[in-house]
Design a protein around this motif. Sequence first.
Motif, mmCIF file in Angstrom:
data_model
loop_
_atom_site.group_PDB
_atom_site.id
_atom_site.type_symbol
_atom_site.label_atom_id
_atom_site.label_comp_id
_atom_site.label_asym_id
_atom_site.label_seq_id
_atom_site.Cartn_x
_atom_site.Cartn_y
_atom_site.Cartn_z
ATOM 1 N N ALA B 14 0.756 -1.201 0.113
ATOM 2 C CA ALA B 14 0.162 -0.038 -0.095
ATOM 3 C C ALA B 14 0.779 1.318 0.047
ATOM 4 O O ALA B 14 0.679 2.133 -0.784
ATOM 5 N N GLU B 15 2.074 1.209 1.025
ATOM 6 C CA GLU B 15 2.846 2.302 0.786
ATOM 7 C C GLU B 15 3.468 2.517 -0.442
ATOM 8 O O GLU B 15 3.674 3.825 -0.988
ATOM 9 N N ARG B 16 3.963 1.524 -1.070
ATOM 10 C CA ARG B 16 4.380 1.675 -2.298
ATOM 11 C C ARG B 16 3.857 2.311 -3.478
ATOM 12 O O ARG B 16 4.095 3.338 -4.142
ATOM 13 N N CYS B 17 2.373 1.640 -3.243
ATOM 14 C CA CYS B 17 1.437 2.499 -4.230
ATOM 15 C C CYS B 17 0.989 3.841 -3.997
ATOM 16 O O CYS B 17 1.015 4.692 -4.851
ATOM 17 N N LYS B 18 0.670 4.135 -2.713
ATOM 18 C CA LYS B 18 0.784 5.527 -2.303
ATOM 19 C C LYS B 18 2.083 6.504 -2.887
ATOM 20 O O LYS B 18 1.879 7.449 -3.494
ATOM 21 N N ASP B 19 3.155 5.888 -2.526
ATOM 22 C CA ASP B 19 4.391 6.689 -3.083
ATOM 23 C C ASP B 19 4.394 6.792 -4.459
ATOM 24 O O ASP B 19 4.316 8.103 -4.858
ATOM 25 N N ALA B 20 4.054 5.665 -5.227
ATOM 26 C CA ALA B 20 4.023 5.796 -6.775
ATOM 27 C C ALA B 20 2.853 6.765 -7.268
ATOM 28 O O ALA B 20 2.840 7.430 -8.260
ATOM 29 N N ALA B 21 1.712 6.834 -6.432
ATOM 30 C CA ALA B 21 0.516 7.558 -6.769
ATOM 31 C C ALA B 21 0.890 8.995 -6.761
ATOM 32 O O ALA B 21 0.523 9.676 -7.589
ATOM 33 N N VAL B 23 3.883 10.395 -7.019
ATOM 34 C CA VAL B 23 4.713 10.745 -8.111
ATOM 35 C C VAL B 23 3.985 10.818 -9.258
ATOM 36 O O VAL B 23 4.322 11.757 -10.276
ATOM 37 N N ALA B 24 3.122 9.782 -9.828
ATOM 38 C CA ALA B 24 2.360 10.041 -10.804
ATOM 39 C C ALA B 24 1.452 11.150 -10.854
ATOM 40 O O ALA B 24 1.310 11.881 -11.729
ATOM 41 N N LEU B 25 1.112 11.676 -9.576
ATOM 42 C CA LEU B 25 0.263 12.879 -9.732
ATOM 43 C C LEU B 25 1.226 14.308 -10.142
ATOM 44 O O LEU B 25 0.503 14.937 -10.922
ATOM 45 N N ILE B 26 2.469 14.024 -9.513
ATOM 46 C CA ILE B 26 3.111 15.213 -10.142
ATOM 47 C C ILE B 26 3.177 15.022 -11.704
ATOM 48 O O ILE B 26 3.247 16.031 -12.345
ATOM 49 N N GLY B 27 3.541 13.684 -12.199
ATOM 50 C CA GLY B 27 3.568 13.373 -13.402
ATOM 51 C C GLY B 27 2.280 13.993 -14.200
ATOM 52 O O GLY B 27 2.442 14.387 -15.512
ATOM 53 N N LEU B 28 1.383 13.968 -13.640
ATOM 54 C CA LEU B 28 -0.167 14.472 -14.065
ATOM 55 C C LEU B 28 -0.008 15.728 -14.532
ATOM 56 O O LEU B 28 -0.442 16.560 -15.436
ATOM 57 N N LEU B 29 0.336 16.491 -13.368
ATOM 58 C CA LEU B 29 0.493 17.859 -13.468
ATOM 59 C C LEU B 29 1.352 18.585 -14.355
ATOM 60 O O LEU B 29 0.986 19.459 -15.153
ATOM 61 N N LEU B 30 2.269 17.906 -14.635
ATOM 62 C CA LEU B 30 3.338 18.212 -15.592
ATOM 63 C C LEU B 30 3.003 17.774 -16.903
ATOM 64 O O LEU B 30 3.199 18.507 -17.971
ATOM 65 N N GLY B 31 2.234 16.708 -17.004
ATOM 66 C CA GLY B 31 1.812 16.117 -18.057
ATOM 67 C C GLY B 31 0.530 17.009 -18.937
ATOM 68 O O GLY B 31 0.749 16.844 -20.153
ATOM 69 N N VAL B 32 -0.042 17.647 -17.951
ATOM 70 C CA VAL B 32 -1.381 18.171 -19.100
ATOM 71 C C VAL B 32 -0.833 19.379 -19.802
ATOM 72 O O VAL B 32 -1.218 19.125 -21.183
ATOM 73 N N ALA B 57 -1.630 7.268 -20.767
ATOM 74 C CA ALA B 57 -0.549 6.189 -20.785
ATOM 75 C C ALA B 57 0.716 6.848 -20.314
ATOM 76 O O ALA B 57 1.395 5.778 -19.579
ATOM 77 N N PHE B 58 0.892 8.177 -20.257
ATOM 78 C CA PHE B 58 1.969 8.686 -19.739
ATOM 79 C C PHE B 58 1.963 8.606 -18.077
ATOM 80 O O PHE B 58 3.116 8.242 -17.586
ATOM 81 N N VAL B 59 0.904 8.999 -17.454
ATOM 82 C CA VAL B 59 0.873 8.853 -16.255
ATOM 83 C C VAL B 59 0.861 7.371 -15.744
ATOM 84 O O VAL B 59 1.771 7.204 -14.747
ATOM 85 N N LEU B 60 0.332 6.553 -16.299
ATOM 86 C CA LEU B 60 0.450 5.132 -16.015
ATOM 87 C C LEU B 60 1.856 4.810 -16.035
ATOM 88 O O LEU B 60 2.550 3.980 -15.238
ATOM 89 N N ALA B 61 2.592 5.006 -17.057
ATOM 90 C CA ALA B 61 3.975 4.886 -17.188
ATOM 91 C C ALA B 61 4.846 5.268 -16.079
ATOM 92 O O ALA B 61 5.668 4.706 -15.606
ATOM 93 N N VAL B 62 4.417 6.498 -15.627
ATOM 94 C CA VAL B 62 5.342 7.144 -14.401
ATOM 95 C C VAL B 62 5.077 6.375 -13.292
ATOM 96 O O VAL B 62 5.936 5.966 -12.593
ATOM 97 N N PHE B 63 3.844 5.812 -13.059
ATOM 98 C CA PHE B 63 3.266 5.067 -11.877
ATOM 99 C C PHE B 63 3.942 3.848 -11.842
ATOM 100 O O PHE B 63 4.763 3.572 -10.851
ATOM 101 N N VAL B 64 3.789 3.234 -12.873
ATOM 102 C CA VAL B 64 4.669 1.583 -12.901
ATOM 103 C C VAL B 64 6.192 1.807 -12.732
ATOM 104 O O VAL B 64 6.826 1.191 -12.002
ATOM 105 N N GLY B 65 6.717 2.960 -13.366
ATOM 106 C CA GLY B 65 7.991 3.312 -13.499
ATOM 107 C C GLY B 65 8.528 3.615 -11.902
ATOM 108 O O GLY B 65 9.658 2.963 -11.810
#
Lengths: 281, 433
Positions: B14-21, B23-32, B57-65
């Motif tokens: 859960a903590e790992r997912c939260k951490d990745a999420a 980061v993905a949020l930052i990715g989303l903000l930059l990605g828009v 796809a970009f945000v998903l890639a950030v999350f998984v990455g």
Amino acid sequence: MSDLLQPILTVDRLTMRFGGLTAIDDLSLAVPARKITAVIGPNGAGKTTLFNCMTGFYKPTLGSVRLNHPQRGVLALEGLPSHAVAHRAQVVRTFQNIRLFPRMTVLENLIVAQHNPLQAASGFSLAGLLGLPAYRRAEAKALETAVGWLTRLKLIDKADVAAGDLPYGTQRRIEIARALCVDPVLLCLDEPAAGLNPRESAELNELLQSLVADDDLSILLIEHDMSVVMNVSDHICVLNYGRKIAEGTPEEIRNNPSVIQAYLGEEEDENMDASTEGAAP
Amino acid sequence: MRAPVLVHDALTLAERCKDAASVALIGLLLGVPMVGLTTVDQGGALQVATRWPLLGAFVLAVFVGRLVLRYSIDRVSAGKRLRERAEGAATASSAGGAGWVRQLGIAALVLALLMPIVFSDNRYVVDTATTVLIYVMLGWGLNVVVGLAGLLDLGHVAFYAVGAYAYALLSTQFGWGFWAALPVAGGIAALAGLLVGWPSLRLRGDYLAIVTLGFGEIIRVVLVNWTDFSGGPNGIASIPRPSFFGLPFRPPGDTPSFAGFFGLEFSPMHRIVFLYYVILLLCLITNLLVTRLRKLPIGRAWEAVREDEIACRALGINVTGVKLSAFVFGAMLGGVAGVFFAARQGFISPESFTFNESAIILAIVVLGGMGSQLGVVLASLVLVLLPELGRDFSEFRMLLFGAAMILIMIWRPGGILSRREPTLRVARKEGGA
């Protein structure tokens, strides 16, 4: 042997002000030669400031500090830069918060302390670069001095270990060993027993006494640990708010009412335990 | 291991997912703005079009990455901690480690000596190797200042420039030869070091960095504007190349030349290889000097000043003098490197001495491991060869360069070779006496 009576260091009407704060106020003090003198006092009494004024780290606002050097006569310390105090006047200090060269080995720490004679022998590095025999002899001698002190302070096993990797008590001993390598006439120790366990403190007592008895050193120390102060000091000077409030033998100090008041009469006094501990035996 | 991460060590899923999420949020903000919105040409006018699926796809890639990256960093640091514990049990192996560095150094020297023989017909390789060695020399000079004495010098290139211009002017105006000008130009650079160091070495850390940075720029600006003296932006051209004991590298003609004297067929490679060996020789002398100095009182004082200035003062060491000697010595080495640079290029202009150069030299010292001689060699190889190898990646090569530097910082935070070798040991004395 008149210098047995003559003080090695005379502080005369010393005042140190930082802006509106007077850290040392008109302090006069005589440090007898070949004796152990302790400066005690509550936190913020100006003890470390006194050391800083004596060793050239601060330039005092007023007053003088005179060293009666056994070979070089009377030297004024208050005008000298800090490195000259150690080099020319041979007054060497340690620090309350240990200041070793942490990534260098213990042996290197002690060799650095002999920088000035070694640098002169290396002919400002030219003779050293060529590896001339005179330099090699000087280096061997410096190594011998260092190994001698390391053996005496039971540090020889640790000689090739980085100084910063060693335990706190050992680091305190290294700092003293390093100061001794400068070949001081007056050794100023700023809380040498801080953080030491009782066994280490007892060893420190023995060391300080043997330095005075066997090596003709004069020692001035700042200390909170009363087991050290009361056991080894020949003379004690008590400071409070930058002023000298008492001076005398350990026995006199122990029974001095103004000292007891300075230590016990304070509201937020952290040294209460230490002073009662010292008074108990 | 204090890696710049949001959360630390052994984590639950859960903590790992939260951490990745996060980061993905930052990715989303930059990605828009960067991915989600684009402009398209519609009948001559620009219009904004959206690309939401691509953004997804970009945000998903950030999350998984991020999940994968975090997991692998944790694995690496856990392994490292285990190894450190094992090493702590066997600290006595330090002498073995020194032997390893020494062997690597000897191997590098043999390679450096043989290199131009193997590649004697490949000008590109020998030229690049010469560039590497110039940086090694500059790195070793700066290593004395930054690595040993701990003085942050951001303007080392100034002394490089002083050396280069000193040689260029001495040779073009007064007809001095390379070998005669070498020590003189080195001395002029040392003098420049003394002039800058004298007033500024009282400053500490950041303040010193700013002063040296300013000095580096002053030298460059003076060289650009003082046209009568330095030729301004046009620089100085046709600087004489070093000759082989008086025999120039020229096609055989009326005057004696290298090829003619030895009865060889003329080849432009002779000079290239000769220049390579000259800088190799200069580097070896530098290395010998620095290694010897480090074991002398002055070298130990340099390191002691880096470790604790106040303690040095309390031990009777004149800190200003010690710092100044390190600064002047480093400046002299930089000046000598500059002489070689000018002689090799045959043309110099202020363009070659920008802040960028100072930054690269400093990066070499820091990446190599402060104070490590061999580390500087390895870092110079990395920093010169990476952009060269990356030429195929065209505009992405600086990106590649940055990524490589970040990787080095993660794996070797103290530099490639951060181990410090003591300058003397007790055992040695017992063996000798």
